[in-house]
Motif scaffolding. Structure first.
Motif, mmCIF file in Angstrom:
data_model
loop_
_atom_site.group_PDB
_atom_site.id
_atom_site.type_symbol
_atom_site.label_atom_id
_atom_site.label_comp_id
_atom_site.label_asym_id
_atom_site.label_seq_id
_atom_site.Cartn_x
_atom_site.Cartn_y
_atom_site.Cartn_z
ATOM 1 N N GLY A 186 0.821 -1.204 0.000
ATOM 2 C CA GLY A 186 0.000 0.000 0.000
ATOM 3 C C GLY A 186 0.855 1.253 0.000
ATOM 4 N N LEU A 187 1.925 1.234 0.819
ATOM 5 C CA LEU A 187 2.837 2.376 0.862
ATOM 6 C C LEU A 187 3.535 2.560 -0.484
ATOM 7 C CD1 LEU A 187 4.248 4.577 2.513
ATOM 8 C CD2 LEU A 187 5.930 2.872 3.242
ATOM 9 N N LEU A 188 4.004 1.444 -1.042
ATOM 10 C CA LEU A 188 4.644 1.520 -2.351
ATOM 11 C C LEU A 188 3.656 1.982 -3.423
ATOM 12 C CD1 LEU A 188 6.812 -1.745 -2.292
ATOM 13 C CD2 LEU A 188 7.602 0.611 -2.010
ATOM 14 N N GLY A 189 2.405 1.498 -3.302
ATOM 15 C CA GLY A 189 1.381 1.938 -4.248
ATOM 16 C C GLY A 189 1.126 3.423 -4.142
ATOM 17 N N TRP A 190 1.094 3.939 -2.903
ATOM 18 C CA TRP A 190 0.898 5.377 -2.704
ATOM 19 C C TRP A 190 2.035 6.168 -3.325
ATOM 20 C CZ3 TRP A 190 3.854 8.926 0.143
ATOM 21 C CH2 TRP A 190 3.273 10.185 0.319
ATOM 22 N N MET A 191 3.271 5.703 -3.108
ATOM 23 C CA MET A 191 4.433 6.392 -3.688
ATOM 24 C C MET A 191 4.385 6.338 -5.213
ATOM 25 S SD MET A 191 7.333 4.970 -1.032
ATOM 26 C CE MET A 191 8.679 5.739 -1.936
ATOM 27 N N ALA A 192 4.014 5.162 -5.754
ATOM 28 C CA ALA A 192 3.943 5.025 -7.210
ATOM 29 C C ALA A 192 2.842 5.913 -7.787
ATOM 30 C CB ALA A 192 3.700 3.565 -7.584
ATOM 31 N N ALA A 193 1.691 5.973 -7.082
ATOM 32 C CA ALA A 193 0.591 6.804 -7.562
ATOM 33 C C ALA A 193 0.970 8.281 -7.529
ATOM 34 C CB ALA A 193 -0.659 6.556 -6.709
ATOM 35 N N LYS A 194 1.622 8.696 -6.431
ATOM 36 C CA LYS A 194 2.051 10.088 -6.334
ATOM 37 C C LYS A 194 3.013 10.435 -7.463
ATOM 38 C CE LYS A 194 1.654 12.747 -3.319
ATOM 39 N NZ LYS A 194 0.754 13.919 -3.137
ATOM 40 N N ARG A 195 3.957 9.543 -7.705
ATOM 41 C CA ARG A 195 4.934 9.789 -8.765
ATOM 42 C C ARG A 195 4.270 9.718 -10.145
ATOM 43 N NH1 ARG A 195 10.333 10.032 -9.155
ATOM 44 N NH2 ARG A 195 11.320 9.440 -11.126
ATOM 45 N N GLY A 196 3.356 8.752 -10.312
ATOM 46 C CA GLY A 196 2.689 8.611 -11.600
ATOM 47 C C GLY A 196 1.774 9.775 -11.927
ATOM 48 N N LEU A 197 1.237 10.444 -10.891
ATOM 49 C CA LEU A 197 0.337 11.571 -11.118
ATOM 50 C C LEU A 197 1.052 12.906 -11.212
ATOM 51 C CD1 LEU A 197 -2.623 10.590 -8.753
ATOM 52 C CD2 LEU A 197 -2.547 10.453 -11.237
ATOM 53 N N THR A 198 2.378 12.875 -11.151
ATOM 54 C CA THR A 198 3.152 14.116 -11.263
ATOM 55 C C THR A 198 2.834 14.880 -12.539
ATOM 56 O OG1 THR A 198 4.931 13.198 -9.908
ATOM 57 C CG2 THR A 198 5.473 15.082 -11.307
ATOM 58 N N PRO A 199 2.720 14.185 -13.708
ATOM 59 C CA PRO A 199 2.361 14.935 -14.925
ATOM 60 C C PRO A 199 1.020 15.648 -14.822
ATOM 61 C CG PRO A 199 3.211 12.761 -15.494
ATOM 62 C CD PRO A 199 3.044 12.778 -14.009
ATOM 63 N N LEU A 200 0.062 15.044 -14.093
ATOM 64 C CA LEU A 200 -1.226 15.718 -13.920
ATOM 65 C C LEU A 200 -1.076 17.005 -13.113
ATOM 66 C CD1 LEU A 200 -3.909 12.947 -13.252
ATOM 67 C CD2 LEU A 200 -3.785 14.539 -15.165
ATOM 68 N N HIS A 201 -0.240 16.948 -12.084
ATOM 69 C CA HIS A 201 0.005 18.159 -11.293
ATOM 70 C C HIS A 201 0.703 19.220 -12.150
ATOM 71 C CE1 HIS A 201 -1.411 16.284 -7.660
ATOM 72 N NE2 HIS A 201 -0.527 15.305 -7.745
ATOM 73 N N ALA A 202 1.593 18.765 -13.039
ATOM 74 C CA ALA A 202 2.263 19.709 -13.935
ATOM 75 C C ALA A 202 1.245 20.364 -14.874
ATOM 76 C CB ALA A 202 3.346 19.001 -14.737
ATOM 77 N N ILE A 203 0.310 19.557 -15.396
ATOM 78 C CA ILE A 203 -0.736 20.107 -16.254
ATOM 79 C C ILE A 203 -1.600 21.100 -15.474
ATOM 80 C CG2 ILE A 203 -2.859 19.511 -17.493
ATOM 81 C CD1 ILE A 203 -1.545 16.938 -18.366
#
Length: 466
Positions: free
Chosen positions: A183-200
């Motif tokens: 779950g922790l790794l999933g949270w980290m992966a999701a945060k990192r994977g959603l970085t482009p959305l935050h950039a947009i």
């Protein structure tokens, strides 16, 4: 502020990832646990079947009462060194021929029936709480005519039970820990994977009314978000175009209304500067009325275009004979044509489903534009026809100066003039062609213009049925 009850994508992805990994670990743990349990059962069955075979062999050697009396000692000797193993032999009469000291067997295991299957062991607990696994079988002795005896073999599985208990505790602890870690790794992966959305989001937040020319970068974002970025860029392009047209429209309105308002104000101030005769007041009021009529027409045209931009122009459909409408307009402009020495002709015919008044206005605007740019002694021609695709065609052609190619794409824009210093017929405001385009588009048609070698032709295409 995030609305109550609404979960973020990061939360959902984390929960999904943790749930999926937990489910996989649980299934894997169950499979491993069942495999280990099955392995222990196979080991126990190997021992039980071996002892059962030994006991069967001993009974087959019993041919007399003396052999039967010696059987318990033989079985005792065979069990030396096999701790936790118990054997019972029950004669057909129900007499116990041999039983391991302290052994307890369930009655179901000692029943004399041919349905007892050694491949399906029975598990029970003794009075002392010791877990046992056992099998039984009917075995014939060497005594002729004697009914088969029941032989039951059991083994202590306490060690196996303790091991499986410890194994399950360890397994579920690992599953819980793994679920937390995944779950922790999933949270980290999701945060990192959603970085482009935050950039947009940051890029979009920085776009304001004066920065509509900015676009979201599509080169550095994941493939899955390219469509989203391109859609947003297309939206920004439409907004930029709308803002530009609105700005141009506002500037053009201000420019077009400034002159008549200035004229009205100047004339009124001059008239009020001293006393005037009644005739002078009437002349100025008549002149002011003409300016006000021109302004009223311009405002009405702008309201019509505003409705057209928002798809609020709804034609009242009826059968319209385009030749009849064109001839009616030709009769109206006949006096103007004679005065300017211009030949006006109408040729062809077609019938469409449309709004008669709106189509008449569209054709009239083209005629007004043509007469405003046709020199004396030239011609204006209206050609009407029907194409093979059931599209009506109206062409208004006039001779005169050739329009430069760079002006052609913008002739239908509001207030656009190829020569700003040139006055239009009836002092028009430059909205006629724009209104024509809006009317034809409301009918599902299109407009175009060509100009070459001193001939300019405007063409309207209208579907026969709308």
């Amino acid at each position: 502020m995030k609305p109550a009850g609404r979960k973020s994508i990061t939360y959902r992805l984390t929960l999904l990832f943790a749930s999926a990994s937990t489910a996989v670990l649980l299934v894997l743990g169950l499979l491993i646990g069942n495999s280990v349990e099955h392995h222990f059962e196979e080991l126990d069955m190997e021992v039980l079947n071996g002892k059962l075979e030994l006991t069967r062999h001993a009974l087959e050697k019993v041919h007399s009462q003396s052999d039967l009396d010696a059987l318990p000692q033989q079985l005792d000797d065979s069990l030396v060194g096999h701790h936790g193993l118990a054997v019972v032999v029950v004669a057909p009469s129900g007499q116990t021929l041999f039983v391991t000291s302290g052994a307890e067997f369930p009655q179901a295991l000692l029943m004399q029936t041919s349905n007892i299957s050694q491949s399906r062991p029975i598990i029970w607990k003794s009075k002392g709480g010791v877990p046992m696994r056992g099998i039984s079988e009917t075995v014939l002795s060497g005594i002729k005519g004697e009914k088969p005896a029941v032989v039951a073999i059991a083994t202590d599985i306490s060690h196996h039970e303790r091991f499986m208990g410890s194994f399950r505790t360890t397994l579920w602890s690992v599953v819980v820990l793994a679920a937390f870690i995944t779950g922790l790794l999933g949270w980290m992966a999701a945060k990192r994977g959603l970085t482009p959305l935050h950039a947009i989001k940051r890029e979009a937040a920085a776009i304001t009314a004066d920065r509509l020319d900015s676009r979201l970068p599509t080169e550095s974002i994941p493939v899955e978000l390219v469509d989203l970025a391109e859609t947003l860029n297309q939206m920004l392009a439409r907004l930029e175009d709308s803002f530009r047209r609105l700005s141009d429209f506002s500037s053009d309105i201000a420019h077009e209304l400034r002159t008549p308002v200035s004229n009205l104000l100047t004339q009124t101030q001059v008239m009020l500067s001293r006393s005037r005769t009644v005739d002078e007041y009437q002349d100025v009021l008549a002149s002011n009325a003409e300016e006000l009529e021109r302004m009223a027409k311009m405002i009405a045209d702008m309201l019509f275009l505003a409705k057209a931009d928002n798809d609020l122009v709804m034609p009242n459909l009826e059968a319209v004979d385009l030749r009849t409408e064109a001839e009616g307009l030709a009769s109206f402009y006949e006096a103007v044509a004679e005065e300017n020495g211009v030949t006006l002709t109408v040729d062809g015919s077609a019938t469409v489903s449309g709004d008669r008044l709106m189509l008449r206005r569209a054709i009239g605007n083209l005629l007004s534009n043509a007469f405003g740019h046709t020199p004396r002694g030239s011609y204006v021609r209206i050609q009407i026809g029907m194409n093979e695709d059931r599209t009506a065609m109206i062409q208004v052609e006039n001779s005169g100066e050739t329009i430069s190619p760079e002006h052609l794409p913008r002739l239908f824009d509001r207030f656009y003039r190829t020569d700003p210093s040139r006055k239009r017929l009836a002092d028009g405001a430059g909205l006629g062609l724009a209104i024509t385009r809006s009317i034809i588009q409301a009918h599902g048609g299109s407009v175009s213009v060509q100009s070459a070698e001193g001939v300019t032709m405007f063409e309207l295409k209208i579907p026969a049925s709308h």
